[in-house]
Design a protein around this motif. Structure first.
Motif, PDB file in Angstrom:
ATOM      1  N   ILE A  66       0.864  -1.173   0.000  1.00 54.85           N
ATOM      2  CA  ILE A  66       0.000   0.000   0.000  1.00 54.85           C
ATOM      3  C   ILE A  66       0.901   1.222   0.000  1.00 54.85           C
ATOM      4  O   ILE A  66       1.759   1.374   0.874  1.00 54.85           O
ATOM      5  CB  ILE A  66      -0.944   0.033   1.215  1.00 54.85           C
ATOM      6  CG1 ILE A  66      -1.950  -1.118   1.152  1.00 54.85           C
ATOM      7  CG2 ILE A  66      -1.687   1.369   1.277  1.00 54.85           C
ATOM      8  CD1 ILE A  66      -2.897  -1.175   2.341  1.00 54.85           C
ATOM      9  N   ALA A  67       0.706   2.055  -0.994  1.00 54.78           N
ATOM     10  CA  ALA A  67       1.530   3.257  -1.140  1.00 54.78           C
ATOM     11  C   ALA A  67       0.687   4.315  -1.841  1.00 54.78           C
ATOM     12  O   ALA A  67      -0.500   4.109  -2.113  1.00 54.78           O
ATOM     13  CB  ALA A  67       2.801   2.956  -1.932  1.00 54.78           C
ATOM     14  N   ALA A  68       1.304   5.443  -2.131  1.00 57.14           N
ATOM     15  CA  ALA A  68       0.583   6.527  -2.791  1.00 57.14           C
ATOM     16  C   ALA A  68       0.038   6.067  -4.144  1.00 57.14           C
ATOM     17  O   ALA A  68       0.677   5.277  -4.854  1.00 57.14           O
ATOM     18  CB  ALA A  68       1.513   7.721  -2.995  1.00 57.14           C
ATOM     19  N   ARG A  69      -1.135   6.549  -4.497  1.00 55.64           N
ATOM     20  CA  ARG A  69      -1.729   6.262  -5.805  1.00 55.64           C
ATOM     21  C   ARG A  69      -0.769   6.717  -6.891  1.00 55.64           C
ATOM     22  O   ARG A  69      -0.243   7.822  -6.863  1.00 55.64           O
ATOM     23  CB  ARG A  69      -3.059   7.008  -5.934  1.00 55.64           C
ATOM     24  CG  ARG A  69      -3.870   6.660  -7.152  1.00 55.64           C
ATOM     25  CD  ARG A  69      -5.157   7.485  -7.143  1.00 55.64           C
ATOM     26  NE  ARG A  69      -6.084   7.077  -8.175  1.00 55.64           N
ATOM     27  CZ  ARG A  69      -6.059   7.514  -9.425  1.00 55.64           C
ATOM     28  NH1 ARG A  69      -5.121   8.394  -9.802  1.00 55.64           N
ATOM     29  NH2 ARG A  69      -6.941   7.117 -10.310  1.00 55.64           N
ATOM     30  N   GLN A  70      -0.528   5.841  -7.859  1.00 47.68           N
ATOM     31  CA  GLN A  70       0.451   6.153  -8.891  1.00 47.68           C
ATOM     32  C   GLN A  70       0.080   5.479 -10.200  1.00 47.68           C
ATOM     33  O   GLN A  70      -0.801   4.617 -10.252  1.00 47.68           O
ATOM     34  CB  GLN A  70       1.841   5.680  -8.452  1.00 47.68           C
ATOM     35  CG  GLN A  70       1.914   4.180  -8.184  1.00 47.68           C
ATOM     36  CD  GLN A  70       3.250   3.746  -7.646  1.00 47.68           C
ATOM     37  OE1 GLN A  70       4.301   4.080  -8.216  1.00 47.68           O
ATOM     38  NE2 GLN A  70       3.252   3.008  -6.534  1.00 47.68           N
ATOM     39  N   GLU A  71       0.751   5.867 -11.253  1.00 50.12           N
ATOM     40  CA  GLU A  71       0.521   5.260 -12.553  1.00 50.12           C
ATOM     41  C   GLU A  71       1.170   3.882 -12.607  1.00 50.12           C
ATOM     42  O   GLU A  71       2.119   3.585 -11.870  1.00 50.12           O
ATOM     43  CB  GLU A  71       1.097   6.156 -13.655  1.00 50.12           C
ATOM     44  CG  GLU A  71       0.381   7.499 -13.764  1.00 50.12           C
ATOM     45  CD  GLU A  71       0.942   8.365 -14.875  1.00 50.12           C
ATOM     46  OE1 GLU A  71       1.977   7.981 -15.466  1.00 50.12           O
ATOM     47  OE2 GLU A  71       0.347   9.413 -15.162  1.00 50.12           O
ATOM     48  N   LEU A  72       0.656   3.045 -13.511  1.00 55.69           N
ATOM     49  CA  LEU A  72       1.193   1.706 -13.722  1.00 55.69           C
ATOM     50  C   LEU A  72       1.850   1.642 -15.091  1.00 55.69           C
ATOM     51  O   LEU A  72       1.477   2.370 -16.008  1.00 55.69           O
ATOM     52  CB  LEU A  72       0.070   0.664 -13.645  1.00 55.69           C
ATOM     53  CG  LEU A  72      -0.725   0.611 -12.336  1.00 55.69           C
ATOM     54  CD1 LEU A  72      -1.919  -0.332 -12.488  1.00 55.69           C
ATOM     55  CD2 LEU A  72       0.158   0.165 -11.181  1.00 55.69           C
ATOM     56  N   SER A  73       2.819   0.748 -15.236  1.00 52.32           N
ATOM     57  CA  SER A  73       3.480   0.581 -16.531  1.00 52.32           C
ATOM     58  C   SER A  73       3.532  -0.901 -16.883  1.00 52.32           C
ATOM     59  O   SER A  73       3.666  -1.754 -16.002  1.00 52.32           O
ATOM     60  CB  SER A  73       4.901   1.165 -16.502  1.00 52.32           C
ATOM     61  OG  SER A  73       5.692   0.507 -15.531  1.00 52.32           O
ATOM     62  N   PHE A  74       3.398  -1.178 -18.188  1.00 48.55           N
ATOM     63  CA  PHE A  74       3.394  -2.558 -18.664  1.00 48.55           C
ATOM     64  C   PHE A  74       4.217  -2.666 -19.943  1.00 48.55           C
ATOM     65  O   PHE A  74       4.445  -1.681 -20.642  1.00 48.55           O
ATOM     66  CB  PHE A  74       1.963  -3.026 -18.964  1.00 48.55           C
ATOM     67  CG  PHE A  74       0.986  -2.764 -17.872  1.00 48.55           C
ATOM     68  CD1 PHE A  74       0.029  -1.780 -18.006  1.00 48.55           C
ATOM     69  CD2 PHE A  74       1.023  -3.501 -16.708  1.00 48.55           C
ATOM     70  CE1 PHE A  74      -0.866  -1.518 -17.007  1.00 48.55           C
ATOM     71  CE2 PHE A  74       0.129  -3.259 -15.700  1.00 48.55           C
ATOM     72  CZ  PHE A  74      -0.823  -2.261 -15.843  1.00 48.55           C
ATOM     73  N   ASP A  75       4.601  -3.885 -20.240  1.00 48.71           N
ATOM     74  CA  ASP A  75       5.227  -4.177 -21.516  1.00 48.71           C
ATOM     75  C   ASP A  75       4.233  -3.850 -22.637  1.00 48.71           C
ATOM     76  O   ASP A  75       3.035  -4.092 -22.493  1.00 48.71           O
ATOM     77  CB  ASP A  75       5.625  -5.658 -21.570  1.00 48.71           C
ATOM     78  CG  ASP A  75       6.404  -5.994 -22.824  1.00 48.71           C
ATOM     79  OD1 ASP A  75       5.775  -6.154 -23.891  1.00 48.71           O
ATOM     80  OD2 ASP A  75       7.639  -6.105 -22.746  1.00 48.71           O
ATOM     81  N   PRO A  76       4.683  -3.301 -23.751  1.00 56.44           N
ATOM     82  CA  PRO A  76       3.761  -2.965 -24.842  1.00 56.44           C
ATOM     83  C   PRO A  76       2.943  -4.148 -25.356  1.00 56.44           C
ATOM     84  O   PRO A  76       1.862  -3.952 -25.934  1.00 56.44           O
ATOM     85  CB  PRO A  76       4.685  -2.425 -25.942  1.00 56.44           C
ATOM     86  CG  PRO A  76       5.884  -1.932 -25.206  1.00 56.44           C
ATOM     87  CD  PRO A  76       6.070  -2.858 -24.053  1.00 56.44           C
ATOM     88  N   LEU A  77       3.432  -5.360 -25.141  1.00 53.02           N
ATOM     89  CA  LEU A  77       2.714  -6.540 -25.611  1.00 53.02           C
ATOM     90  C   LEU A  77       2.021  -7.274 -24.471  1.00 53.02           C
ATOM     91  O   LEU A  77       1.638  -8.438 -24.615  1.00 53.02           O
ATOM     92  CB  LEU A  77       3.682  -7.498 -26.323  1.00 53.02           C
ATOM     93  CG  LEU A  77       4.346  -6.932 -27.581  1.00 53.02           C
ATOM     94  CD1 LEU A  77       5.244  -7.984 -28.231  1.00 53.02           C
ATOM     95  CD2 LEU A  77       3.308  -6.450 -28.581  1.00 53.02           C
ATOM     96  N   ALA A  78       1.824  -6.614 -23.339  1.00 50.72           N
ATOM     97  CA  ALA A  78       1.141  -7.233 -22.202  1.00 50.72           C
ATOM     98  C   ALA A  78      -0.281  -7.637 -22.599  1.00 50.72           C
ATOM     99  O   ALA A  78      -0.937  -6.980 -23.408  1.00 50.72           O
ATOM    100  CB  ALA A  78       1.107  -6.271 -21.027  1.00 50.72           C
ATOM    101  N   GLY A  79      -0.748  -8.729 -22.014  1.00 56.32           N
ATOM    102  CA  GLY A  79      -2.069  -9.250 -22.343  1.00 56.32           C
ATOM    103  C   GLY A  79      -3.185  -8.250 -22.108  1.00 56.32           C
ATOM    104  O   GLY A  79      -4.171  -8.214 -22.855  1.00 56.32           O
ATOM    105  N   VAL A  80      -3.037  -7.400 -21.092  1.00 54.38           N
ATOM    106  CA  VAL A  80      -4.082  -6.417 -20.821  1.00 54.38           C
ATOM    107  C   VAL A  80      -4.191  -5.397 -21.948  1.00 54.38           C
ATOM    108  O   VAL A  80      -5.284  -4.910 -22.256  1.00 54.38           O
ATOM    109  CB  VAL A  80      -3.820  -5.708 -19.469  1.00 54.38           C
ATOM    110  CG1 VAL A  80      -2.517  -4.929 -19.491  1.00 54.38           C
ATOM    111  CG2 VAL A  80      -4.979  -4.783 -19.116  1.00 54.38           C
ATOM    112  N   LEU A  81      -3.072  -5.073 -22.589  1.00 55.11           N
ATOM    113  CA  LEU A  81      -3.076  -4.087 -23.664  1.00 55.11           C
ATOM    114  C   LEU A  81      -3.444  -4.697 -25.009  1.00 55.11           C
ATOM    115  O   LEU A  81      -4.125  -4.064 -25.819  1.00 55.11           O
ATOM    116  CB  LEU A  81      -1.698  -3.424 -23.763  1.00 55.11           C
ATOM    117  CG  LEU A  81      -1.204  -2.682 -22.513  1.00 55.11           C
ATOM    118  CD1 LEU A  81       0.198  -2.134 -22.752  1.00 55.11           C
ATOM    119  CD2 LEU A  81      -2.159  -1.555 -22.137  1.00 55.11           C
TER     120      LEU A  81
END
Length: 396
Positions: free
Chosen positions: A50-65
């Motif tokens: 648990i930490a400050a709200r922040q942006e997330l980063s993923f590999d360009p070919l990540a399944g979510v993207l």
């Protein structure tokens, strides 16, 4: 092979907000903290943080993207008149998230009690910003997604890496809260035939990101939501992202609360929907009185298909007594008007809809004890001193 690590709340690593923390412009309505828990197919669940709200980063070919491999839940935290924080039936949301995750090949093997402990700590940190006025809440968005490369043909359909995170925001759905307060307050729906939200054998009964983003384009100006239709008979299913009920007078004198069955796999098994069905059914069967006075005894819940032509004919013969939607965001909202095939149909208001809304919100805020333990009281969390283990150091 060593067993996969389970999700453990005791390994939480907490990073308090620094004194210099400033809420970014435009983010004032969001919670200050977020919870993240990584997962790996080889090692299992990683360390919750648990930490400050922040942006997330993923590999360009990540399944979510690449393929929208993501599912989510909607939950709310309420503040009682005494200042306590409450969650409404969180176990139901966790079980539904597991079901959605399994449908996508994402991890779905956590202990609900462990996850609830982490949720409780997150919302306890946000206690100062949780509103206590009627219709207000802190909205929680648990999200699970594939972070590993999901591009191309894989050996199987299961993710190699995933992330479960929880972000929060204030008062989702508050703008529609007054819609059940009386005549002329109901929302307007557009019965949509151009776009199909769900179909038998599809994923309509799972809370997947792809179910929502792909049909947002259907929303017409001046209407709160689309009323989804299916089949050549124009059966109704959901409205926007909420379940729908029709109130209809039956020939035998009973007042029926009709909603689409879950058997076809088209509608989401909503927690609010399930709770309303349970309250109404137990009341009708004489097992438990309805929590608030005013609900007739001669009521029944019917789960079946109902079409727009049937709604229109019921309006014409006077047997349609009301219509409402329900869900975490909106709680319970009256439907006041439907546009269908170029014509506008006015739906009669029904005071029982407000009774349903006030019952659910009363339980959520701890004002009504329904005797079932649906309202979970969040324990206070003293964050002074060291909490959990040291931060894990991951070496690539």
């Amino acid at each position: 092979m060593s067993p996969l690590a389970p999700l453990k709340a005791s390994s939480l690593y907490f990073t308090p907000l620094p004194p210099s923390h400033v809420v970014p412009a435009g983010k004032e309505s969001h919670g200050r903290y977020m919870l993240t828990i990584p997962w790996n197919r080889v090692s299992g669940w990683g360390q919750p943080k648990i930490a400050a709200r922040q942006e997330l980063s993923f590999d360009p070919l990540a399944g979510v993207l690449q393929y929208a491999v993501t599912c989510f839940e909607g939950m709310k935290c309420y503040k009682t008149d005494n200042g306590d924080l409450r969650l409404f039936r969180p176990d139901k949301n966790f079980d539904r998230l597991k079901r959605s995750a399994a449908r996508l090949g994402l991890p779905h093997d956590w202990d609900n009690d462990e996850l609830l402990e982490l949720f409780a700590k997150l919302v306890a940190l946000e206690a100062p910003i949780v509103p206590d006025t009627d219709g207000s809440s802190l909205y929680l968005r648990p999200t699970l997604l594939e972070t590993s490369e999901g591009f191309g043909i894989k050996d199987d359909a299961f993710a190699a890496e995933a992330l479960l995170y929880v972000a929060t925001t204030l008062n989702l759905g508050k703008g529609l809260y007054p819609s059940s307060d009386g005549e002329g307050k109901g929302i307007k729906l557009d019965a949509c035939k151009e776009f199909i939200r769900a179909w038998p054998g599809g994923t309509g009964s799972y809370k997947l990101g792809a179910n929502y983003g792909t049909v947002n384009i259907s929303k017409k100006p001046g209407y709160a939501m689309s009323l989804w239709l299916h089949g050549k008979e124009d059966f109704i299913s959901e409205a926007g992202a909420m379940n729908v009920f029709i109130i209809k007078q039956a020939e035998d004198g009973f007042l029926e609360f009709i909603t689409m069955s879950l058997d076809g796999g088209i509608v989401l098994p909503g927690v609010t929907r399930f709770s309303l069905i349970q309250l109404l059914t137990e009341h009708a069967e004489g097992k438990k009185d309805f929590p608030l006075e005013g609900m007739p005894k001669n009521v029944r819940v019917v789960e079946r298909d109902i079409s727009m032509p049937e709604i229109i004919s019921s309006l014409e013969n006077g047997t349609l007594k009301g219509m409402f939607g329900c869900g975490t965001g909106v709680v319970v909202v009256t439907v006041g008007e439907i546009q269908y095939q170029g014509q506008t149909y006015t739906i009669p208001a029904n005071p029982l809809i407000k009774l349903l809304r006030d019952t659910i919100t009363g339980i959520q805020r701890g004002k009504i004890d329904e005797g079932r333990g649906w309202s979970f009281k969040v324990p206070e969390w003293d964050v002074e001193g060291k909490e959990g283990q040291d931060e894990e150091k991951v070496v690539a």
